[in-house]
Design an enzyme around this catalytic site. Structure first.
Site, PDB file in Angstrom:
ATOM      1  N   ASN A 227     -48.628  20.856 -40.011  1.00  0.00           N
ATOM      2  CA  ASN A 227     -48.393  20.997 -38.573  1.00  0.00           C
ATOM      3  C   ASN A 227     -49.723  21.304 -37.896  1.00  0.00           C
ATOM      4  OD1 ASN A 227     -45.587  20.644 -38.883  1.00  0.00           O
ATOM      5  ND2 ASN A 227     -45.327  22.805 -39.396  1.00  0.00           N
TER       6      ASN A 227
ATOM      7  N   HIS B 159     -52.649  24.859 -43.669  1.00  0.00           N
ATOM      8  CA  HIS B 159     -51.751  25.005 -44.813  1.00  0.00           C
ATOM      9  C   HIS B 159     -50.926  23.748 -44.964  1.00  0.00           C
ATOM     10  CE1 HIS B 159     -50.004  26.764 -41.197  1.00  0.00           C
ATOM     11  NE2 HIS B 159     -48.816  26.340 -41.617  1.00  0.00           N
TER      12      HIS B 159
HETATM   13  P1  5GP Z   1     -46.639  26.460 -39.457  1.00  0.00           P
HETATM   14  O1  5GP Z   1     -45.513  26.503 -38.468  1.00  0.00           O
HETATM   15  O2  5GP Z   1     -47.862  27.170 -38.957  1.00  0.00           O
HETATM   16  O3  5GP Z   1     -46.904  25.091 -39.978  1.00  0.00           O
HETATM   17  O4  5GP Z   1     -46.108  27.243 -40.728  1.00  0.00           O
HETATM   18  C1  5GP Z   1     -46.283  28.598 -40.936  1.00  0.00           C
HETATM   19  C2  5GP Z   1     -45.380  28.981 -42.073  1.00  0.00           C
HETATM   20  O5  5GP Z   1     -45.769  30.247 -42.548  1.00  0.00           O
HETATM   21  C3  5GP Z   1     -43.904  29.077 -41.680  1.00  0.00           C
HETATM   22  O6  5GP Z   1     -43.143  28.166 -42.465  1.00  0.00           O
HETATM   23  C4  5GP Z   1     -43.548  30.533 -41.964  1.00  0.00           C
HETATM   24  O7  5GP Z   1     -42.256  30.700 -42.475  1.00  0.00           O
HETATM   25  C5  5GP Z   1     -44.642  30.952 -42.958  1.00  0.00           C
HETATM   26  N1  5GP Z   1     -44.965  32.351 -42.918  1.00  0.00           N
HETATM   27  C6  5GP Z   1     -45.251  33.085 -41.811  1.00  0.00           C
HETATM   28  N2  5GP Z   1     -45.535  34.358 -42.144  1.00  0.00           N
HETATM   29  C7  5GP Z   1     -45.442  34.427 -43.499  1.00  0.00           C
HETATM   30  C8  5GP Z   1     -45.638  35.489 -44.432  1.00  0.00           C
HETATM   31  O8  5GP Z   1     -45.949  36.636 -44.096  1.00  0.00           O
HETATM   32  N3  5GP Z   1     -45.457  35.188 -45.740  1.00  0.00           N
HETATM   33  C9  5GP Z   1     -45.123  33.933 -46.162  1.00  0.00           C
HETATM   34  N4  5GP Z   1     -44.980  33.764 -47.483  1.00  0.00           N
HETATM   35  N5  5GP Z   1     -44.935  32.905 -45.307  1.00  0.00           N
HETATM   36  C10 5GP Z   1     -45.092  33.156 -43.992  1.00  0.00           C
END
Ligand code: 5GP
Length: 115
Positions: A88, A101
């Site tokens: 994303n 990520h």
């Molecule tokens: P994005 O929306 O930025 O592509 O994805 C961020 C991801 O990080 C989300 O799927 C969310 O669930 C995950 N995430 C956010 N905070 C944490 C955390 O403290 N630990 C873990 N393991 N995942 C997290």
């Protein structure tokens, strides 16, 4: 670059995560809020803010992430059935954490298109 992200805190072991793989360049752990039966995050240790801001200097790291996605799929047993890699990027892309990520999604037949 903005303040330290949650992923840097996981890399530094300042907050816990279910880590399934780590090497010099990257770390892989389970997403805290999975959206598929298998939902892993593969994160470079170097903070690249997002793929849209990566530079040619990041080429080795980016290539490593892609090959490790394949390797982790094998190790975790979802290589054969298939998987999806999602990045994303920015507000419209649904990015929440400004540290590059790869989402590795697997464990069921995933729907497509995703919009
Ligand atoms: P994005 O929306 O930025 O592509 O994805 C961020 C991801 O990080 C989300 O799927 C969310 O669930 C995950 N995430 C956010 N905070 C944490 C955390 O403290 N630990 C873990 N393991 N995942 C997290």
């Amino acid at each position: 670059m903005s303040e330290t992200t949650i992923f840097e805190k996981i890399i530094a072991r300042e907050i816990p995560a279910n880590i399934i793989y780590e090497d010099d360049l990257c770390i892989c752990f389970k997403d805290i809020a999975p959206t598929a039966p298998i939902h892993l995050l593969l994160v470079p240790k170097k903070r690249i803010v997002r793929i849209g801001e990566a530079s040619p200097d990041d080429q080795v790291t980016l290539g490593h992430l892609m090959l490790m996605a394949q390797e982790i799929a094998r190790r975790e047993g979802f290589h054969e059935n298939g998987f999806r890699i999602v990045i994303n990027n920015g507000p419209d892309g649904g990015e929440a954490v400004p540290h590059l990520h790869l989402h590795l999604l697997a464990g069921k037949k995933l729907s497509w298109p995703h919009c």
